[in-house]
Design an enzyme around this catalytic site. Structure first.
Site, PDB file in Angstrom:
ATOM      1  N   SER A  18      60.661 -13.604  -6.562  1.00 39.42           N
ATOM      2  CA  SER A  18      60.704 -12.274  -7.190  1.00 39.42           C
ATOM      3  C   SER A  18      61.690 -12.251  -8.347  1.00 39.42           C
ATOM      4  O   SER A  18      61.416 -11.696  -9.420  1.00 39.42           O
ATOM      5  CB  SER A  18      61.124 -11.222  -6.152  1.00 39.42           C
ATOM      6  OG  SER A  18      60.133 -11.068  -5.185  1.00 39.42           O
TER       7      SER A  18
ATOM      8  N   ARG B 217      61.092 -11.850 -12.629  1.00 40.79           N
ATOM      9  CA  ARG B 217      61.779 -10.794 -13.378  1.00 40.79           C
ATOM     10  C   ARG B 217      62.673 -11.373 -14.467  1.00 40.79           C
ATOM     11  O   ARG B 217      62.799 -10.794 -15.552  1.00 40.79           O
ATOM     12  CB  ARG B 217      62.561  -9.909 -12.399  1.00 40.79           C
ATOM     13  CG  ARG B 217      61.615  -9.008 -11.581  1.00 40.79           C
ATOM     14  CD  ARG B 217      62.264  -8.550 -10.281  1.00 40.79           C
ATOM     15  NE  ARG B 217      61.462  -7.561  -9.558  1.00 40.79           N
ATOM     16  CZ  ARG B 217      60.420  -7.863  -8.778  1.00 40.79           C
ATOM     17  NH1 ARG B 217      60.040  -9.120  -8.625  1.00 40.79           N
ATOM     18  NH2 ARG B 217      59.760  -6.900  -8.145  1.00 40.79           N
TER      19      ARG B 217
ATOM     20  N   GLY C 109      50.267 -11.811  -7.677  1.00 33.04           N
ATOM     21  CA  GLY C 109      50.201 -10.353  -7.755  1.00 33.04           C
ATOM     22  C   GLY C 109      51.369  -9.789  -8.542  1.00 33.04           C
ATOM     23  O   GLY C 109      51.224  -8.816  -9.290  1.00 33.04           O
TER      24      GLY C 109
ATOM     25  N   GLN D 182      56.161  -4.001  -6.354  1.00 35.14           N
ATOM     26  CA  GLN D 182      55.291  -4.285  -7.497  1.00 35.14           C
ATOM     27  C   GLN D 182      54.866  -2.990  -8.175  1.00 35.14           C
ATOM     28  O   GLN D 182      54.862  -2.901  -9.402  1.00 35.14           O
ATOM     29  CB  GLN D 182      54.086  -5.106  -7.048  1.00 35.14           C
ATOM     30  CG  GLN D 182      54.499  -6.500  -6.583  1.00 35.14           C
ATOM     31  CD  GLN D 182      53.332  -7.357  -6.148  1.00 35.14           C
ATOM     32  OE1 GLN D 182      52.191  -6.903  -6.112  1.00 35.14           O
ATOM     33  NE2 GLN D 182      53.615  -8.599  -5.797  1.00 35.14           N
TER      34      GLN D 182
ATOM     35  N   ASP E 169      56.927 -10.241   3.531  1.00 33.14           N
ATOM     36  CA  ASP E 169      56.410 -11.599   3.286  1.00 33.14           C
ATOM     37  C   ASP E 169      56.729 -12.564   4.426  1.00 33.14           C
ATOM     38  O   ASP E 169      56.182 -13.667   4.478  1.00 33.14           O
ATOM     39  CB  ASP E 169      56.991 -12.166   1.983  1.00 33.14           C
ATOM     40  CG  ASP E 169      56.449 -11.432   0.757  1.00 33.14           C
ATOM     41  OD1 ASP E 169      55.410 -10.759   0.874  1.00 33.14           O
ATOM     42  OD2 ASP E 169      57.076 -11.528  -0.310  1.00 33.14           O
TER      43      ASP E 169
ATOM     44  N   ARG F 247      46.561 -11.338   6.039  1.00 36.25           N
ATOM     45  CA  ARG F 247      47.484 -12.145   6.848  1.00 36.25           C
ATOM     46  C   ARG F 247      47.462 -11.776   8.329  1.00 36.25           C
ATOM     47  O   ARG F 247      47.941 -12.561   9.161  1.00 36.25           O
ATOM     48  CB  ARG F 247      48.909 -12.058   6.282  1.00 36.25           C
ATOM     49  CG  ARG F 247      49.026 -12.819   4.977  1.00 36.25           C
ATOM     50  CD  ARG F 247      50.414 -12.771   4.368  1.00 36.25           C
ATOM     51  NE  ARG F 247      50.476 -13.662   3.208  1.00 36.25           N
ATOM     52  CZ  ARG F 247      51.431 -13.630   2.292  1.00 36.25           C
ATOM     53  NH1 ARG F 247      52.414 -12.735   2.372  1.00 36.25           N
ATOM     54  NH2 ARG F 247      51.414 -14.480   1.280  1.00 36.25           N
TER      55      ARG F 247
HETATM   56  C1  S3P Z   1      57.027  -8.677  -4.593  1.00 36.59           C
HETATM   57  C2  S3P Z   1      56.794  -7.552  -3.857  1.00 36.59           C
HETATM   58  C3  S3P Z   1      56.051  -7.557  -2.596  1.00 36.59           C
HETATM   59  C4  S3P Z   1      55.922  -8.956  -2.019  1.00 36.59           C
HETATM   60  C5  S3P Z   1      55.544  -9.956  -3.060  1.00 36.59           C
HETATM   61  C6  S3P Z   1      56.585 -10.006  -4.155  1.00 36.59           C
HETATM   62  C7  S3P Z   1      57.776  -8.544  -5.857  1.00 36.59           C
HETATM   63  O1  S3P Z   1      54.753  -7.059  -2.808  1.00 36.59           O
HETATM   64  O2  S3P Z   1      54.986  -8.964  -0.970  1.00 36.59           O
HETATM   65  O3  S3P Z   1      55.433 -11.253  -2.488  1.00 36.59           O
HETATM   66  O4  S3P Z   1      58.266  -9.557  -6.377  1.00 36.59           O
HETATM   67  O5  S3P Z   1      57.908  -7.414  -6.357  1.00 36.59           O
HETATM   68  P1  S3P Z   1      54.447  -5.467  -2.759  1.00 36.59           P
HETATM   69  O6  S3P Z   1      55.215  -4.841  -3.816  1.00 36.59           O
HETATM   70  O7  S3P Z   1      52.971  -5.376  -2.997  1.00 36.59           O
HETATM   71  O8  S3P Z   1      54.834  -5.021  -1.393  1.00 36.59           O
END
Ligand code: S3P
Length: 451
Positions: free
Chosen positions: A39, A43, A111, A187, A335, A366
């Protein structure tokens, strides 16, 4: 112990990992490090790209996901130095100054890349973008970010009623808004805040419970006018903002450390230190959950590194007890639930996990995939609409299992195999490279100490 415990066979593009364990498994001992936080890596690249001046990054995760982010921003004119170097530099182009890419942007399996980037693209006037991803990402819900962005005036089109990638984005000047998100999703939150950076006025997001706050911390470090009200789970950005390039040192990823925490917690004789792991409180649900199950984990050498708390995690084997997990802890360990399910198999009693329906829209479903694959090894797991019931005291036997191309599923199954009798063949093991490219080599070194 010989390294024949582990064998990797290639049938491009896929790999099968075969694990053959002696009875009782192999005690995990010593000191290891895990790769950089995924994460934070995304960023650092993104904020570096839209800041003014140079950003220097150390410890960036060299997994497939951050590589997708880097490639997307390079395609929009951002200069990023060789990712294999110890220090990576990003030459920021400034807010609202990304170039229109001449081709489709591909977020791969990520994602975070797609959803966060969408906030930036939608708020880039006079630019047109097309974004896509792999099979998994093209089936994941994008309405959760498109809908609030559209309320800000964004123009985004996609498959199935603007819900799925590929997506086309016509950048626009946006209107600020206060968004009440129905889900605790970093996210979603980060996408809206990034859109708010290049939008005149105050843009805020309120969540039902707090999701990971790396965006808020890093935006503040880059000088964005951003305020957080933890009591109301609200973050507000005041646009237009100016970001200034920074130095970011990325800590080890607690989501990757979780595999070893659980492996050592369930294997008799284990005594392992995982060095330099990020312990941001919005991410430490897995530590709280394992403590609740009576795992023996201590935090050593606690410190702060470029705005994120970090520690060495010391874990020793101890018999686990079942527990029930629901509510606010779930987003703090979303996660890690696949590997928590593995821990629960070796606890005394039945562990219940609820309020985790989000697991169904991750890189795979999952809940179903973990229940099915661990079931092949003899586990008793009942699927719930929003979680699972895991019967403890399992006697797992080796079996043919499949990652379903989901990195965290694959690695969780490999850890389960460490405690299975006989041989396990994990198909599509290459999925680990999304977040943990050195997973198999660390596993190999832990299974064959001092050999
Ligand atoms: C993440 C947020 C989470 C997490 C993903 C990474 C991020 O997802 O499951 O692996 O880096 O902002 P969600 O925001 O969909 O919960």
């Amino acid at each position: 112990m010989t390294s024949s415990v582990l064998q990797l066979s290639e049938s491009p593009p896929h790999q099968t990992l075969t694990l053959t364990m002696p009875p009782g498994g192999v005690a995990l001992t010593g000191r290891i490090q895990v790769p950089g936080d995924k994460s934070i890596s995304h960023r650092a690249l993104m904020l570096g790209a839209i800041a003014q001046g140079e950003t220097r990054i150390k410890g960036l995760l060299l997994g497939e996901d951050p590589r997708s982010t880097a490639a997307c921003f390079q395609a929009m004119g951002v200069q990023i130095s060789n990712l294999e170097e110890e220090w990576i530099t990003v030459q920021g182009v400034g807010l609202g100054k990304l170039q229109e890419p001449v081709d489709v942007l591909n977020a791969g399996n990520s994602g975070t890349t797609l959803r966060l980037m969408l906030g930036l693209l939608a708020s880039h006037p006079d630019r047109f973008f097309v974004v896509t991803g792999d099979d998994s990402l093209r089936s994941r819900p994008m309405g959760r970010v498109i809908q609030p962005l559209s309320q800000m005036g964004a123009q985004i089109w996609g498959r199935q009623g603007n819900g799925l990638a590929p997506l086309a984005v016509q950048g626009q000047p946006l209107k600020p808004m206060h968004y009440y998100s129905p889900i605790a999703s970093a996210q979603v939150k980060s996408c809206i805040l990034l859109a708010g950076l290049n939008t005149e006025g105050s843009t805020s997001v309120t969540e039902p419970t707090r999701s990971r706050d790396h965006s808020e911390r890093m935006l503040q470090a880059f000088g964005a006018p951003l305020t957080v009200n933890p009591d109301t789970c609200t973050a507000t950005v005041h646009g237009p903002a100016t970001l200034t390039g920074q130095t970011v040192i990325v800590p080890g990823d607690i989501s990757s450390a979780a595999f070893w925490l659980v492996a050592a917690a369930i294997t008799p004789g284990s005594d392992l230190v995982i060095e330099n792991v990020g312990i941001n409180p919005t991410r430490t649900g897995i530590l709280d959950a394992l403590h609740c199950m009576e795992a023996d984990i201590t935090l050593e050498n606690e410190r702060e590194v470029t705005g994120e708390p970090v520690a060495d995690l010391h874990v020793r084997y101890r018999r686990l007890q079942a527990a029930t997990f629901d509510g606010d802890i779930i987003p703090r360990m979303i996660d890690e639930i696949p590997i928590l399910a593995v821990a629960a198999l070796f606890a005394e009693g039945t562990t219940i996990i609820r309020d985790a329906a989000e697991l169904r829209v991750k890189e795979s479903d999952r809940i179903t995939v973990m229940a099915t694959q661990l079931g092949r090894m003899g586990a008793h797991i009942i699927e719930l609409p929003d979680g699972m019931e895991v019967r403890g005291g399992a006697l797992l036997r080796g079996a043919a299992v499949d990652s379903h191309t989901d990195h965290r599923v694959g690695m969780s199954l490999a850890i389960a195999a460490l405690r299975a009798v006989g041989s396990t063949q994990l198909a599509r093991a290459e999925a680990a490279a999304v977040s943990y490219p050195s997973f198999v080599s660390t596993l190999r070194s832990l299974c064959a100490p001092a050999s």
